[in-house]
Design a protein around this motif. Structure first.
Motif, mmCIF file in Angstrom:
data_model
loop_
_atom_site.group_PDB
_atom_site.id
_atom_site.type_symbol
_atom_site.label_atom_id
_atom_site.label_comp_id
_atom_site.label_asym_id
_atom_site.label_seq_id
_atom_site.Cartn_x
_atom_site.Cartn_y
_atom_site.Cartn_z
ATOM 1 N N MET C 1 0.756 -1.263 0.113
ATOM 2 C CA MET C 1 -0.200 -0.125 -0.174
ATOM 3 C C MET C 1 0.899 1.089 -0.118
ATOM 4 S SD MET C 1 -2.698 1.124 3.024
ATOM 5 C CE MET C 1 -1.291 1.047 4.204
ATOM 6 N N ALA C 2 1.002 1.934 -0.993
ATOM 7 C CA ALA C 2 1.520 3.028 -1.399
ATOM 8 C C ALA C 2 1.207 4.494 -0.945
ATOM 9 C CB ALA C 2 2.482 3.218 -2.808
ATOM 10 N N LEU C 3 1.100 4.733 0.211
ATOM 11 C CA LEU C 3 0.559 6.381 0.529
ATOM 12 C C LEU C 3 1.833 7.313 0.147
ATOM 13 C CD1 LEU C 3 -1.957 6.099 3.443
ATOM 14 C CD2 LEU C 3 -2.399 6.562 1.097
ATOM 15 N N SER C 4 1.681 8.384 -0.606
ATOM 16 C CA SER C 4 2.656 9.169 -0.510
ATOM 17 C C SER C 4 2.819 10.131 0.668
ATOM 18 C CB SER C 4 2.077 10.426 -1.766
ATOM 19 O OG SER C 4 0.941 11.128 -1.063
ATOM 20 N N PRO C 5 4.039 10.570 1.080
ATOM 21 C CA PRO C 5 4.313 11.324 2.202
ATOM 22 C C PRO C 5 3.172 12.507 2.212
ATOM 23 C CG PRO C 5 6.454 11.089 0.833
ATOM 24 C CD PRO C 5 4.975 10.611 0.019
ATOM 25 N N GLU C 6 2.512 12.933 1.192
ATOM 26 C CA GLU C 6 1.776 13.933 1.376
ATOM 27 C C GLU C 6 0.256 13.638 1.941
ATOM 28 O OE1 GLU C 6 0.221 15.287 -2.743
ATOM 29 O OE2 GLU C 6 1.743 16.870 -2.523
ATOM 30 N N GLN C 7 0.121 12.237 1.403
ATOM 31 C CA GLN C 7 -1.256 11.819 2.038
ATOM 32 C C GLN C 7 -1.259 11.481 3.453
ATOM 33 O OE1 GLN C 7 -1.447 8.848 -1.177
ATOM 34 N NE2 GLN C 7 -3.355 9.352 -2.074
ATOM 35 N N ILE C 8 0.017 10.815 4.017
ATOM 36 C CA ILE C 8 0.113 10.471 5.354
ATOM 37 C C ILE C 8 0.145 11.715 6.018
ATOM 38 C CG2 ILE C 8 1.714 9.611 6.759
ATOM 39 C CD1 ILE C 8 2.758 7.662 4.569
ATOM 40 N N ALA C 9 0.881 12.861 5.475
ATOM 41 C CA ALA C 9 0.600 14.014 6.287
ATOM 42 C C ALA C 9 -0.593 14.637 6.435
ATOM 43 C CB ALA C 9 1.403 15.078 5.696
ATOM 44 N N GLU C 10 -1.524 14.474 5.367
ATOM 45 C CA GLU C 10 -2.975 14.954 5.013
ATOM 46 C C GLU C 10 -3.774 14.040 6.282
ATOM 47 O OE1 GLU C 10 -4.419 14.916 1.329
ATOM 48 O OE2 GLU C 10 -6.466 15.068 2.363
ATOM 49 N N ILE C 11 -3.570 12.841 6.253
ATOM 50 C CA ILE C 11 -4.311 12.037 7.380
ATOM 51 C C ILE C 11 -3.872 12.583 8.611
ATOM 52 C CG2 ILE C 11 -4.338 9.632 8.195
ATOM 53 C CD1 ILE C 11 -4.327 8.751 5.320
ATOM 54 N N GLU C 12 -2.597 12.574 9.254
ATOM 55 C CA GLU C 12 -2.360 12.956 10.283
ATOM 56 C C GLU C 12 -2.931 14.298 10.671
ATOM 57 O OE1 GLU C 12 -0.776 11.569 12.525
ATOM 58 O OE2 GLU C 12 -0.977 9.904 11.092
ATOM 59 N N ALA C 13 -2.781 15.267 9.702
ATOM 60 C CA ALA C 13 -3.526 16.737 10.316
ATOM 61 C C ALA C 13 -5.063 16.666 10.295
ATOM 62 C CB ALA C 13 -3.291 17.444 8.951
ATOM 63 N N LEU C 14 -5.684 15.661 9.577
ATOM 64 C CA LEU C 14 -6.985 15.541 10.048
ATOM 65 C C LEU C 14 -7.324 14.807 11.243
ATOM 66 C CD1 LEU C 14 -8.275 14.045 6.333
ATOM 67 C CD2 LEU C 14 -9.117 16.128 7.631
ATOM 68 N N ARG C 15 -6.437 13.946 11.598
ATOM 69 C CA ARG C 15 -6.596 13.147 12.979
ATOM 70 C C ARG C 15 -6.368 14.095 14.044
ATOM 71 N NH1 ARG C 15 -8.245 8.693 13.373
ATOM 72 N NH2 ARG C 15 -7.425 8.556 15.595
ATOM 73 N N CYS C 16 -5.670 15.126 13.827
ATOM 74 C CA CYS C 16 -5.360 16.051 14.946
ATOM 75 C C CYS C 16 -6.620 17.359 14.957
ATOM 76 C CB CYS C 16 -4.107 16.633 14.720
ATOM 77 S SG CYS C 16 -2.716 15.402 14.837
ATOM 78 N N ALA C 17 -7.537 17.323 14.439
ATOM 79 C CA ALA C 17 -8.264 18.331 14.296
ATOM 80 C C ALA C 17 -9.936 17.930 14.759
ATOM 81 C CB ALA C 17 -8.590 19.139 13.050
ATOM 82 N N PRO C 18 -10.097 17.441 15.982
ATOM 83 C CA PRO C 18 -11.430 17.130 16.442
ATOM 84 C C PRO C 18 -12.324 18.356 16.708
ATOM 85 C CG PRO C 18 -9.849 17.216 18.469
ATOM 86 C CD PRO C 18 -9.040 17.250 17.109
ATOM 87 N N SER C 19 -13.469 18.104 16.355
ATOM 88 C CA SER C 19 -14.484 19.398 16.707
ATOM 89 C C SER C 19 -15.577 18.733 17.680
ATOM 90 C CB SER C 19 -14.939 19.804 15.265
ATOM 91 O OG SER C 19 -15.525 18.809 14.623
ATOM 92 N N GLU C 20 -16.576 19.365 18.200
ATOM 93 C CA GLU C 20 -17.313 19.108 18.968
ATOM 94 C C GLU C 20 -18.945 18.708 18.111
ATOM 95 O OE1 GLU C 20 -18.778 21.363 22.196
ATOM 96 O OE2 GLU C 20 -17.681 20.471 23.647
ATOM 97 N N THR C 21 -19.725 17.722 18.262
ATOM 98 C CA THR C 21 -20.703 17.631 17.354
ATOM 99 C C THR C 21 -21.768 16.895 18.725
ATOM 100 O OG1 THR C 21 -21.681 16.121 15.771
ATOM 101 C CG2 THR C 21 -20.153 15.128 17.183
ATOM 102 N N LEU C 22 -23.027 17.146 18.189
ATOM 103 C CA LEU C 22 -24.065 16.732 18.953
ATOM 104 C C LEU C 22 -24.585 15.416 18.528
ATOM 105 C CD1 LEU C 22 -26.186 19.940 19.981
ATOM 106 C CD2 LEU C 22 -24.888 18.530 21.311
ATOM 107 N N ARG C 23 -23.991 14.974 17.327
ATOM 108 C CA ARG C 23 -24.533 13.739 16.723
ATOM 109 C C ARG C 23 -23.987 12.549 17.230
ATOM 110 N NH1 ARG C 23 -21.618 14.750 11.248
ATOM 111 N NH2 ARG C 23 -20.237 15.905 12.411
ATOM 112 N N PRO C 24 -24.672 11.604 17.086
ATOM 113 C CA PRO C 24 -23.955 10.185 17.691
ATOM 114 C C PRO C 24 -22.529 9.832 17.168
ATOM 115 C CG PRO C 24 -25.934 9.631 16.239
ATOM 116 C CD PRO C 24 -25.691 11.140 16.441
ATOM 117 N N SER C 25 -21.777 9.573 18.119
ATOM 118 C CA SER C 25 -20.377 9.130 17.780
ATOM 119 C C SER C 25 -19.957 7.927 18.335
ATOM 120 C CB SER C 25 -19.345 10.236 18.280
ATOM 121 O OG SER C 25 -19.694 11.459 17.750
ATOM 122 N N VAL C 26 -19.045 7.280 17.354
ATOM 123 C CA VAL C 26 -18.542 5.860 17.719
ATOM 124 C C VAL C 26 -17.148 6.023 18.004
ATOM 125 C CG1 VAL C 26 -18.599 3.585 17.133
ATOM 126 C CG2 VAL C 26 -20.409 4.717 16.504
ATOM 127 N N ALA C 27 -16.724 5.856 19.219
ATOM 128 C CA ALA C 27 -15.331 5.996 19.782
ATOM 129 C C ALA C 27 -14.410 4.983 18.971
ATOM 130 C CB ALA C 27 -15.243 5.665 21.152
#
Lengths: 302, 302, 302, 302
Positions: C1-27
């Protein structure tokens, strides 16, 4: 079932005007084309058009599976194989179009099947007929004690009579007011508004077109003993039409769907123990009481 | 278009076996039923079955709108009215089934239209024919400079020859290896694996069944000048079939869909200013350059 | 599975940006959100977004069945009841969106499930990566002798090596020619044309969004032993994701679908005879040989 | 809009229990999540869950179109481009779930949109509330003289009062009989039967889940001036929700769909003549009177 003399004449005219076609035709279905089959007190089902037959299913399967198929399977065997292994796409190659008259509360249940094409009589545009579904006394049942969405005992005659009076009078009074509101020389209320005064047993009608695969899905749910009687009455008429249209498919459908039962992984392990001679009881089965009962019903039924 | 002698004989046989039907028939479509119409170098489109005609649309609309409709509208006018006001359900009452042979990369684009029923030749089960799409030289174009997903200039002859050589040789070599892998006395690789070595211009085939409403949606997107030439070639054949099948609908479709243009709210306000004599320019139009150009194209086109 | 360094960085960034929601969430699903799970040699599956959880199914069922339901059923029991009785609509209330990378020939099989929303990487618009599926040697099998669409014995090492050479070389040569044709300073062929030279094991990718009911239908067909290994590899990853997302539903699904078996009416009557102690044989069973075998497999399996 | 104290408390509780998520969230939609917005006299619309936002559309489009897209288009421009060119799949990547309370005769119109997931309150299983839609006097209109499915003048006050009396009394009497039939200590009729006595203005409720592309299709038909007022009332509430959820998409939708008009090929040729200064009249336009009128309305509207 009240067809107007006009409608009867129209059907007669259509039935006297055959044409030549190169398409596959089904003699047994041509024999009943356009003819209304009664359902409930004023409803009907009639076939308006169809596409394909048992052979069209086989032909489609052979496009998929290529040359080799012909030798391996006879038509009947291939249809049974497709049904057993839930190969749905060959059955989608057949299509049928019905004209159906049915009470509104049944139409609401029916339309939850979203995979059909529908043209319904519009009460925004036109005026609904003075026709209501009034159950036959032997269909007037009490609320079931065991099933929250089912029927129990038939009502005693005097209570049944009382219920029928209520249904008849309310439907008639509401319809009379509907007409009064619509009167162009009187209140002249817009049709799209006046219709809201009608009761849910008023009859409507629609054209309903569906492919064979989705028709069988509809029928498997609606000929089931748990389906409401009033929709089952239509489904049973359509089962007969299915036999006329695609007899080989109808037979396989009866064996592999209507009369079949899905054993869960837990039920299969109970079965294995039973076949090895163990006397499994509900307590040591690992099944809930309800599942156990359903499994016993499936094994004893038929 | 390579039909085997076997297939030609089968079509001839089918065309010699008419039967009688009470269903609506369309003489112009019966005249071409089963016959293959060529598309690209080895592809074809043929009609295998159909349900309904222009009158079936009218009939369905009249179930919806009731008795009153007949007086108000002639058939042609009613069909135009339905098309103009995007009443889609009456057109869903007609259905058509095609047998289509097409290159895999076009099949991939085609199948994104999910509203049809499909039975495709299975390369898990059977062996694909040695047939590849090789473009005609006048279809071999450069990448467009203005449209990221379009074609520009036709390739110069020597470059075209080079490209054709590449396409031909790669397809043939890959197919030869496919055969080598499949050889039951040789490598005997499973079909479901060997197929992955084929190139995307290999031909496949399928049965494709769709209702008239969704067919028109497909055609409106695929006869468009922005559609890839290779799928447009099929769409154009199907436009001719549409005319044979439902001529009134085809005419309304051409007027209200194929030749029509949707003006946005902003474009409508530009139009109003223009019709009042104002000399609107791209700068004072409030539209983007691209929108302005599209609007001008629509107004000058035709 | 070849993810580019760019893609890995993007995923990391997304995973560091939680927000609050009233919707049901699944830990358990949040814990793996955006993360790629490998499938085959270069493919992956990752969850991009989701809607709903086990409770949302229960909540929807309770809208349908009203107040009474709460007392009768605990959540788990209600979900099992819904699954057993094929009540599909409550499961449609959950939705999941995947990003998937997969070989083209598997994408073609996958897309036959028409009930999902798809956005695929467009090779008309962009250039595909140089990545091909090359099977692991233990997946290189001969054509099955008993199943026309299955695999038999694994290939002997020398033959496997030969096949792998073919697959690798053809894919690479075709891709090199693809690049040569695309070269803006060379042949500069339009992308929509050049792509036809690629082999069917080239990787593509798409966003695939589907409701839980249709996802389970897809999985029940694709985790099955008869499914092609290459699609099963993805289905098995998605089964694990299902467990993280809706654990109660996943458990019921395993019991009532994946591990279940549908006994036909004829099979049920054989079962009844067997349970009464009769020694039924294939000859006196009334079943075909094939059906008999399938029934025995179901009874012995697990 | 009658929410029970129980329901209000439940909503409050849900709104006090935020959780953390990595999924895209929309603050403006979170602010109104679960809250009921009134429609008609007892109806409401509330958002229960959602998936995706404006960026999710852009992200899906970029999967399709690959790397190049980012430079070319800003988000807003890309969304406008997708909307203008009817690229529907990126909008399918967003999903929303509503809880809606509405009169039965409107539910019947609504459900003709088959592309949503629905869980409706079941009157087979549970007992419907004593709530009926009674129009406001200024919505009580006569049948339109020009449009067979529309409304004309508002009724004079005394006639309106009479109509309201009819609607109110019939609905109440039918409901009282419904209760009488259901009485477990009295007639004890099965729920699935008793419900047929209710009038079509009785309120029902459902969960309705749909993707953004199909939601916009629904809204474009139902915010239209030709839609029945009672369904338009809901569509207008949902338009406001759309703006909170996906503001860029909502703006493009308003420009390219709601406020747009499709000019047919014939209308385009009239436009061309007009823009060249010709004084085209209905007689020499080649359009029918009705088409001419519709075209003039489009050009003067706004």
């Amino acid at each position: 079932m009240a067809l107007s003399p006009e409608q009867i004449a129209e059907i007669e005219a259509l039935r006297c005007a055959p044409s030549e076609t190169l398409r596959p035709s089904v003699a047994a279905l041509e024999a009943i084309l356009f003819k209304p089959f009664p359902a409930l007190d004023h409803g009907f089902v009639r076939v308006i058009d169809y596409m394909g037959d048992d052979s069209a299913i086989v032909q489609a399967a052979r496009v998929s599976y290529g040359r080799g198929t012909k030798k391996v399977h006879e038509d009947k065997g291939l249809i049974r194989y497709l049904m057993r292994h839930r190969h749905s796409t060959p059955f989608e190659m057949c299509e049928i179009k019905f004209h159906i008259k049915l009470p509104v509360f049944i139409a609401r249940q029916w339309i939850r099947h979203r995979t059909a094409n529908v043209n319904e009589y519009s009460a925004r545009y036109s005026i609904l007929d003075r026709e209501f579904y009034i159950p036959a006394p032997d269909q007037l049942a009490q609320q079931s004690k065991v099933n929250r969405q089912g029927r129990g005992e038939v009502l005693p005659p005097d209570q049944a009579a009382k219920v029928l009076d209520i249904l008849r009078e309310d439907a008639q009074r509401c319809y009379a007011h509907y007409e009064e509101m619509l009167d162009p020389d009187g209140l002249n209320v817009a049709r799209e508004l006046a219709r809201m005064n009608l009761t849910l047993n008023t009859y409507t009608q629609w054209y309903w077109k569906i492919d064979l695969n989705n028709l069988m899905h509809f029928l498997s749910l609606r000929v089931d003993a748990h389906a409401q009687y009033e929709i089952r009455a239509y489904a049973e008429v359509m089962m007969e039409i299915l036999k006329a249209w695609v007899p080989k498919t109808a037979e396989a459908f009866k064996d592999y769907r209507v009369g079949a039962y899905m054993f869960s992984a837990s039920m299969l392990s109970v079965l294995r123990r039973q076949l090895q001679g163990e006397a499994v009881t509900v307590e040591n089965s690992g099944l809930s009481k309800r599942e156990w009962q359903e499994m016993q019903d499936a094994l004893q039924g038929g």
